[in-house]
Write an enzyme that holds these catalytic residues in place. Sequence first.
Site, PDB file in Angstrom:
ATOM      1  N   ASP A 223      36.934  43.991  43.111  1.00 51.81           N
ATOM      2  CA  ASP A 223      36.171  43.420  42.001  1.00 51.81           C
ATOM      3  C   ASP A 223      34.729  43.125  42.394  1.00 51.81           C
ATOM      4  OD1 ASP A 223      36.585  41.274  43.683  1.00 51.81           O
ATOM      5  OD2 ASP A 223      37.549  39.990  42.189  1.00 51.81           O
ATOM      6  N   ASP A 250      45.778  41.535  42.091  1.00 48.98           N
ATOM      7  CA  ASP A 250      45.937  40.102  42.379  1.00 48.98           C
ATOM      8  C   ASP A 250      45.719  39.279  41.112  1.00 48.98           C
ATOM      9  OD1 ASP A 250      46.612  37.987  44.031  1.00 48.98           O
ATOM     10  OD2 ASP A 250      44.569  37.641  44.722  1.00 48.98           O
TER      11      ASP A 250
END
Length: 360
Positions: A223, A250
């Site tokens: 990310d 996640d």
Amino acid sequence: MVSNGRVSGLSSGPVVAPTLDLGDCTILPGLVDLQCNGGGGILLDGDTTDVGLKTIVDTHARLGTLHVLPTLITTTPAATDHVLSLGARATRLGLAGFLGLHLEGPHLSLSRRGAHDSRLIRPMQEADIVRLERARSELDHIVVTLAAETVPPETIARLTRAGIVVSLGHSDATYEQAMAAFRAGASMATHLFNAMSQMGNREPGLVGAVLDAPGVSAGIIADTIHVHRATMRAAVAAKRGPGAIFLVSDSMAQAGTDWTSFLLGDDIIERRQGALRLADGTLAGADLTMFSAVRNWVDIGLGAIEDAVARATSLPLRALGHEDPHRLAEGLPADFIVLTPDMELETVYRSGIAIAEYSS
């Protein structure tokens, strides 16, 4: 072409059978996520129901991730037993998209606990080992994240002999401790760089061991918040094969919702600027989908779309022990996603049936 939920043929030329004209769209296999803590407003925990587990799996399917390993973070033995029983029932009933379970904790390092509850982190006991061995007989896959410095190599060897995938994470292990765990059978690392001992010039730490151990694969949260793009680029260049770096989300309960905050135990998690954080700024999971991770991988310049897709399909499955690559081929389930010419998610298909549509 699709028949009875499976791919019945692949062709780029004229066909006689009825087909779906996708124009200039791109078809990709359904994505795979080995670290998914929740979704659809549900966090996997001791209160999750069978319906809640299905909600998590189905939420990620609609987001393009058609195969998931729901992940239970550090909790009590009773809650662990409850979730393992949920997983066993899901396996018996053939819940579509359910690969098994990932237990992230509770046998972690206090100094690298991240957002895990310090009150629940504890050493691994014989009862924990027996619990995992029994659960593995009822589940297709179990991944256990543990700290190498808290669980001895002989215990890791016992777990791997039972068919459990041992992943090192939330660990302050030295390079030698990590390599001893890998020699004992640990074959994976959890969210590379995050919550683990870093690589230094004289002590390579767990990060250095993961990159140096040929047979070890590692998930990474792409990310650009959890790991800097330059750090990811260096890791990809340094990783020795055949082990590989693969993508994980996640994600937490917020996935597939418009939530701006939610509770994790007694803590409020704020969702802002693409991140999930505790009040003190500690990252608590990721506000990421696997499709977004694939897009980020390409946009950052870490690889072409083919490379990014492999890191979100065949490479995580290989880390679980699957030898055959994840692909669309005749006779295999018709689980795939369709992208627009601009590489946006358009439609998600499970067993040849559209389950989510985003544009026309």
